[in-house]
Scaffold this motif. Structure first.
Motif, PDB file in Angstrom:
ATOM      1  N   ARG A 297      31.538  65.665  48.897  1.00 40.58           N
ATOM      2  CA  ARG A 297      32.380  64.863  49.801  1.00 40.58           C
ATOM      3  C   ARG A 297      31.955  63.394  49.746  1.00 40.58           C
ATOM      4  O   ARG A 297      32.783  62.519  49.633  1.00 40.58           O
ATOM      5  CB  ARG A 297      32.254  65.359  51.252  1.00 40.58           C
ATOM      6  CG  ARG A 297      32.546  66.838  51.469  1.00 40.58           C
ATOM      7  CD  ARG A 297      34.030  67.148  51.550  1.00 40.58           C
ATOM      8  NE  ARG A 297      34.755  67.080  50.312  1.00 40.58           N
ATOM      9  CZ  ARG A 297      34.690  67.980  49.318  1.00 40.58           C
ATOM     10  NH1 ARG A 297      33.909  69.017  49.409  1.00 40.58           N
ATOM     11  NH2 ARG A 297      35.403  67.828  48.230  1.00 40.58           N
ATOM     12  N   TYR A 298      30.642  63.143  49.852  1.00 43.10           N
ATOM     13  CA  TYR A 298      30.269  61.727  49.980  1.00 43.10           C
ATOM     14  C   TYR A 298      30.070  61.011  48.647  1.00 43.10           C
ATOM     15  O   TYR A 298      30.124  59.791  48.621  1.00 43.10           O
ATOM     16  CB  TYR A 298      29.105  61.514  50.959  1.00 43.10           C
ATOM     17  CG  TYR A 298      27.801  62.221  50.666  1.00 43.10           C
ATOM     18  CD1 TYR A 298      26.957  61.803  49.661  1.00 43.10           C
ATOM     19  CD2 TYR A 298      27.381  63.286  51.458  1.00 43.10           C
ATOM     20  CE1 TYR A 298      25.740  62.441  49.434  1.00 43.10           C
ATOM     21  CE2 TYR A 298      26.179  63.931  51.242  1.00 43.10           C
ATOM     22  CZ  TYR A 298      25.365  63.506  50.223  1.00 43.10           C
ATOM     23  OH  TYR A 298      24.168  64.134  49.993  1.00 43.10           O
ATOM     24  N   ILE A 299      29.865  61.750  47.548  1.00 43.56           N
ATOM     25  CA  ILE A 299      29.820  61.004  46.270  1.00 43.56           C
ATOM     26  C   ILE A 299      31.237  60.641  45.807  1.00 43.56           C
ATOM     27  O   ILE A 299      31.413  59.955  44.819  1.00 43.56           O
ATOM     28  CB  ILE A 299      29.048  61.734  45.140  1.00 43.56           C
ATOM     29  CG1 ILE A 299      29.681  63.093  44.819  1.00 43.56           C
ATOM     30  CG2 ILE A 299      27.577  61.872  45.459  1.00 43.56           C
ATOM     31  CD1 ILE A 299      29.042  63.777  43.604  1.00 43.56           C
ATOM     32  N   ALA A 300      32.260  61.102  46.563  1.00 47.04           N
ATOM     33  CA  ALA A 300      33.645  60.725  46.252  1.00 47.04           C
ATOM     34  C   ALA A 300      33.896  59.244  46.559  1.00 47.04           C
ATOM     35  O   ALA A 300      34.895  58.684  46.116  1.00 47.04           O
ATOM     36  CB  ALA A 300      34.613  61.598  47.039  1.00 47.04           C
ATOM     37  N   GLY A 301      33.015  58.595  47.292  1.00 49.04           N
ATOM     38  CA  GLY A 301      33.176  57.175  47.590  1.00 49.04           C
ATOM     39  C   GLY A 301      33.061  56.335  46.321  1.00 49.04           C
ATOM     40  O   GLY A 301      32.251  56.642  45.456  1.00 49.04           O
ATOM     41  N   HIS A 302      33.893  55.274  46.211  1.00 52.23           N
ATOM     42  CA  HIS A 302      33.870  54.518  44.954  1.00 52.23           C
ATOM     43  C   HIS A 302      32.659  53.614  44.849  1.00 52.23           C
ATOM     44  O   HIS A 302      32.368  53.076  43.795  1.00 52.23           O
ATOM     45  CB  HIS A 302      35.179  53.747  44.752  1.00 52.23           C
ATOM     46  CG  HIS A 302      35.359  52.588  45.687  1.00 52.23           C
ATOM     47  ND1 HIS A 302      34.800  51.377  45.470  1.00 52.23           N
ATOM     48  CD2 HIS A 302      36.038  52.490  46.860  1.00 52.23           C
ATOM     49  CE1 HIS A 302      35.132  50.565  46.460  1.00 52.23           C
ATOM     50  NE2 HIS A 302      35.873  51.226  47.314  1.00 52.23           N
ATOM     51  N   SER A 303      31.943  53.449  45.936  1.00 52.66           N
ATOM     52  CA  SER A 303      30.706  52.672  45.854  1.00 52.66           C
ATOM     53  C   SER A 303      29.671  53.299  46.779  1.00 52.66           C
ATOM     54  O   SER A 303      30.000  54.113  47.650  1.00 52.66           O
ATOM     55  CB  SER A 303      30.957  51.221  46.277  1.00 52.66           C
ATOM     56  OG  SER A 303      31.201  51.175  47.666  1.00 52.66           O
ATOM     57  N   LEU A 304      28.441  52.866  46.548  1.00 58.21           N
ATOM     58  CA  LEU A 304      27.342  53.340  47.394  1.00 58.21           C
ATOM     59  C   LEU A 304      27.615  52.997  48.857  1.00 58.21           C
ATOM     60  O   LEU A 304      27.318  53.762  49.762  1.00 58.21           O
ATOM     61  CB  LEU A 304      26.051  52.675  46.907  1.00 58.21           C
ATOM     62  CG  LEU A 304      24.755  53.036  47.598  1.00 58.21           C
ATOM     63  CD1 LEU A 304      24.477  54.518  47.498  1.00 58.21           C
ATOM     64  CD2 LEU A 304      23.591  52.248  46.989  1.00 58.21           C
ATOM     65  N   ARG A 305      28.220  51.826  49.069  1.00 56.14           N
ATOM     66  CA  ARG A 305      28.493  51.368  50.433  1.00 56.14           C
ATOM     67  C   ARG A 305      29.432  52.312  51.178  1.00 56.14           C
ATOM     68  O   ARG A 305      29.191  52.675  52.333  1.00 56.14           O
ATOM     69  CB  ARG A 305      29.107  49.972  50.380  1.00 56.14           C
ATOM     70  CG  ARG A 305      29.485  49.449  51.738  1.00 56.14           C
ATOM     71  CD  ARG A 305      29.737  47.972  51.729  1.00 56.14           C
ATOM     72  NE  ARG A 305      30.846  47.590  50.878  1.00 56.14           N
ATOM     73  CZ  ARG A 305      31.083  46.351  50.475  1.00 56.14           C
ATOM     74  NH1 ARG A 305      30.259  45.386  50.799  1.00 56.14           N
ATOM     75  NH2 ARG A 305      32.102  46.072  49.729  1.00 56.14           N
ATOM     76  N   GLU A 306      30.527  52.719  50.512  1.00 59.71           N
ATOM     77  CA  GLU A 306      31.496  53.608  51.176  1.00 59.71           C
ATOM     78  C   GLU A 306      30.829  54.950  51.521  1.00 59.71           C
ATOM     79  O   GLU A 306      31.039  55.501  52.595  1.00 59.71           O
ATOM     80  CB  GLU A 306      32.715  53.861  50.274  1.00 59.71           C
ATOM     81  CG  GLU A 306      33.431  52.613  49.800  1.00 59.71           C
ATOM     82  CD  GLU A 306      34.020  51.794  50.925  1.00 59.71           C
ATOM     83  OE1 GLU A 306      34.458  52.378  51.922  1.00 59.71           O
ATOM     84  OE2 GLU A 306      34.009  50.547  50.817  1.00 59.71           O
ATOM     85  N   SER A 307      30.038  55.473  50.573  1.00 60.91           N
ATOM     86  CA  SER A 307      29.364  56.759  50.814  1.00 60.91           C
ATOM     87  C   SER A 307      28.385  56.647  51.973  1.00 60.91           C
ATOM     88  O   SER A 307      28.330  57.512  52.851  1.00 60.91           O
ATOM     89  CB  SER A 307      28.610  57.204  49.559  1.00 60.91           C
ATOM     90  OG  SER A 307      29.494  57.344  48.491  1.00 60.91           O
ATOM     91  N   ARG A 308      27.597  55.559  51.966  1.00 60.39           N
ATOM     92  CA  ARG A 308      26.603  55.374  53.029  1.00 60.39           C
ATOM     93  C   ARG A 308      27.257  55.252  54.396  1.00 60.39           C
ATOM     94  O   ARG A 308      26.827  55.881  55.367  1.00 60.39           O
ATOM     95  CB  ARG A 308      25.820  54.080  52.770  1.00 60.39           C
ATOM     96  CG  ARG A 308      24.463  54.320  52.201  1.00 60.39           C
ATOM     97  CD  ARG A 308      23.691  53.032  52.169  1.00 60.39           C
ATOM     98  NE  ARG A 308      22.492  53.223  51.389  1.00 60.39           N
ATOM     99  CZ  ARG A 308      21.901  52.277  50.689  1.00 60.39           C
ATOM    100  NH1 ARG A 308      22.409  51.057  50.659  1.00 60.39           N
ATOM    101  NH2 ARG A 308      20.812  52.529  50.030  1.00 60.39           N
ATOM    102  N   LEU A 309      28.307  54.441  54.467  1.00 62.39           N
ATOM    103  CA  LEU A 309      28.964  54.264  55.766  1.00 62.39           C
ATOM    104  C   LEU A 309      29.584  55.572  56.246  1.00 62.39           C
ATOM    105  O   LEU A 309      29.577  55.870  57.441  1.00 62.39           O
ATOM    106  CB  LEU A 309      30.040  53.164  55.668  1.00 62.39           C
ATOM    107  CG  LEU A 309      29.504  51.737  55.626  1.00 62.39           C
ATOM    108  CD1 LEU A 309      30.634  50.734  55.404  1.00 62.39           C
ATOM    109  CD2 LEU A 309      28.764  51.374  56.908  1.00 62.39           C
ATOM    110  N   GLY A 310      30.116  56.356  55.294  1.00 62.18           N
ATOM    111  CA  GLY A 310      30.674  57.666  55.656  1.00 62.18           C
ATOM    112  C   GLY A 310      29.615  58.554  56.278  1.00 62.18           C
ATOM    113  O   GLY A 310      29.865  59.245  57.273  1.00 62.18           O
ATOM    114  N   LEU A 311      28.406  58.537  55.709  1.00 57.94           N
ATOM    115  CA  LEU A 311      27.315  59.349  56.254  1.00 57.94           C
ATOM    116  C   LEU A 311      26.838  58.811  57.612  1.00 57.94           C
ATOM    117  O   LEU A 311      26.606  59.579  58.543  1.00 57.94           O
ATOM    118  CB  LEU A 311      26.138  59.380  55.277  1.00 57.94           C
ATOM    119  CG  LEU A 311      26.268  60.330  54.088  1.00 57.94           C
ATOM    120  CD1 LEU A 311      25.018  60.264  53.219  1.00 57.94           C
ATOM    121  CD2 LEU A 311      26.497  61.761  54.546  1.00 57.94           C
TER     122      LEU A 311
END
Lengths: 51, 570
Positions: free
Chosen positions: B257-271
């Motif tokens: 789910r979270y590696i689906a973010g196009h950048s590290l930032r999107e994944s981190r904020l999602g978490l």
């Protein structure tokens, strides 16, 4: 001159959160910890106040 | 349920599934099928992570947990913020840098192939069984309550999720989860508002909280150091952190789910979005249960919420003891209600002494009612060993059916199905991806093209869906639903987490040492689980720590690890 698509040139700036606040990741982590501590205090107060 | 409820249920569930298939109709390449369309913003990732964890069990069983045991279950989630910060800092950057499809790919880079296969196998075993429970749990409750066939409920909801997950992959999961979580929140907020509206006239929300607190239902933080108490602050902080670190950091259904973010930032904020929202969200769900407890102090509750026990009870009208217990339960409830009404009037009139004595009498009557309920449950089980009164899973659905209007009933049943489908879809998607990338492409067909891998992923997703349906058809649970799922995770997650922690932080340990240590530690956890009575929250900690210590000892015996690993460590 050939236009280069934005996605090929833009390097995502992962050093900043991109939010108005908190701007840095350390700030974001501190916010999460403070939010957690706030909830623990809130839950303890709720337990004591509503006894 | 009437026609309106069925229209709301079918309309919302099928329209979301069909939208998911339509939205992803052009996804033909492996990368977008496994990792998503690469443009999901952080809040969509955050909702997807939330929807994956919050299955139907969360919304069916947790309010019942609040009703019976109060807020203490909230302590399970105390580890979430700490775990998600650790994952954001240490796990995510490495997953993004290596551009992995599965978390276990990283284990091969850092250790060796056998360790990758072990990590993936532990995931497939644990999550494969978990997927069966995810589909079985809501089906058993809903089929019992509505009189539907259990088999058909399992098969039909299972097939629906298989179809749209196989067709659309990760993108279909993410897109549908966004709307499913919307239905879930809408349903839960509606139920909460209607419940508050149904409290007796003159009883304010503050009064209701005082009743809940006085009956020990608001004890969300327990500082006891006893290992045998299931939920304490320390088991939540220590054991809960290990459990959540393992779940969010090493379970492919979450990692995907979270590696689906196009950048590290999107994944981190999602978490981090989940790190902030999880405790308040669970608090609200448990508070719903606590408010139902207050509501049922003024309305006669059934002796058993569990409809199987209730139906069996109705066939035992000739049993004098059971009938006497039922009548004792009713009279204890009436006494409690009368005393609470006296308390309410005395409190509003400022008569503190009368209020205090009435409250003590009400608490005693409530205690008596609970003791009668327990005795009746024992009596019922003694007469028929197949009957195990399991009230927690049935409290909320009983309230919905008895107290809420048509339309809202349909909305809430739709919310339960939405939650079941959203978490099941994520699980199948992850099981299919891991089977393909960690076994098919790595062991069976190393030269497989992207097209072949795409076909294999779809096939494995479908196969795992069918396996989950078969497990669900044969499932039997002795625990209540929400606890059964957490216990299953606790048994496997400690060792899985140790594989990753050693990989990130202990450079001297190599593949052979960690592989054998993981096998020994997993065996140890199985043995301890069958012989000890400690809280299940401690098993991730025990599995993880024992695996790390064993790997250090074994590596010392084997000699130093020579593999260059700087790129893969934190």
């Amino acid at each position: 001159m050939k236009d280069i698509p934005v996605s090929e040139t833009a390097v995502p700036d992962d050093r900043l959160t991109g939010l108005p606040w908190p701007k840095t990741w350390n700030g974001a982590y501190i916010f999460v910890v403070c939010h957690f501590v706030f909830w623990i205090v809130l839950l303890v107060c709720l337990r004591e106040y509503c006894q | 349920m009437n026609e309106l409820d069925i229209a709301v249920l079918i309309g919302s569930i099928f329209s979301i599934a069909l939208y998911g298939m339509w939205h992803t109709r052009n996804r033909k390449d492996l990368d977008s099928y496994m990792r998503g369309s690469d443009h999901s913003p952080w809040w969509v990732i955050g909702l997807s992570v939330m929807a994956t964890q919050a299955s139907a069990i969360t919304f069916l069983s947790t309010p019942g947990q609040g009703y019976l045991s109060g807020m203490s279950f909230l302590q399970v989630y105390f580890g979430v913020p700490i775990a998600l910060i650790l994952i954001s800092v240490f796990f995510l950057p490495i997953f993004h840098k290596l551009n992995v499809y599965t978390a276990y790919e990283f284990l091969e880079n850092r250790f060796d192939t056998k360790t990758r296969l072990l990590g993936a196998a532990l995931f497939l075993l644990q999550r494969g069984i978990g997927a069966g429970l995810t589909i079985y749990a809501p089906a058993i409750v809903l089929s019992t309550v509505f009189g539907w066939s259990l088999q058909w409920t399992i098969v039909s909801s299972g097939l629906l999720v298989i179809v749209y997950t196989v067709v659309g992959g990760t993108d279909a999961v993410t897109v549908t989860q966004k709307y499913q979580i919307g239905i879930i929140f809408l349903g839960m907020i509606t139920a909460f508002c209607m419940l508050i509206g149904k409290l007796p006239p003159g009883l304010s929300f503050g009064d209701a909280m005082h009743i809940a607190g006085g009956f020990q239902k608001l004890n969300a933080v327990n500082f006891s150091t006893s290992l045998n108490e299931r939920y304490t602050f320390f088991s939540g902080i220590l054991g809960g952190t290990f459990l959540m670190l393992s779940y969010f950091g090493t379970d492919q259904s979450q990692v995907q789910r979270y590696i689906a973010g196009h950048s590290l930032r999107e994944s981190r904020l999602g978490l981090l979005f989940n790190a902030v929202c999880k405790i308040p969200m669970q608090f609200c769900i448990l508070l719903l249960g606590v408010m139902m407890f207050v509501f049922y102090q003024f309305e006669q509750p059934p002796l058993f919420f569990d409809s199987v026990s209730n139906k069996y009870m109705n066939t035992q009208r000739s049993d004098q003891k059971l009938v006497a217990l039922e009548s004792g339960f009713k009279s204890a409830h009436e006494r409690g209600k009368h005393n609470l009404e006296t308390w309410m009037h005395a409190k509003h009139d400022g008569n503190q002494a009368q209020a205090a004595s009435a409250f003590i009498a009400a608490a005693a009557a409530q205690q008596e009612a609970e003791e009668i309920r327990l005795e009746a449950a024992k009596e019922l089980s003694a007469k028929n060993t197949d009957i195990k009164a399991n009230n927690a899973d049935y409290v909320f659905i009983t309230f919905i059916l008895r107290e809420l209007p048509h339309g809202v009933i349909g909305l809430l049943i739709a919310a339960f199905f939405a939650a079941a489908l959203s978490s099941k879809a994520a699980e199948l998607n992850a099981l299919g991806t891991s089977s393909t990338m960690d076994f098919y492409k790595r062991v069976v067909n190393r030269e497989a093209t992207d097209g072949e891998c795409l076909i294999a992923t779809k096939a494995f997703t479908g196969i795992w869906g069918i396996v989950a349906i078969i497990i669900a058809l044969f499932a039997q649970l002795s625990e209540n639903l929400i606890q059964a799922v957490n216990i299953l995770g606790s048994i496997f997650y400690g060792v899985m987490l140790a594989l990753f922690l050693v990989a990130f932080f202990i450079r001297r340990v190599g593949g052979t040492a960690i592989f054998w240590s993981a096998l020994v530690a997993q065996t140890l956890v199985f043995i301890l689980y069958n012989s000890l009575t400690i809280s299940y929250l401690w098993y991730p900690l025990i599995g993880c720590v024992s695996c790390i210590i064993l790997s250090l000892i074994l590596q010392a015996i084997l000699g130093s690890n020579q593999k260059p690993i700087e790129e893969y460590t934190a």
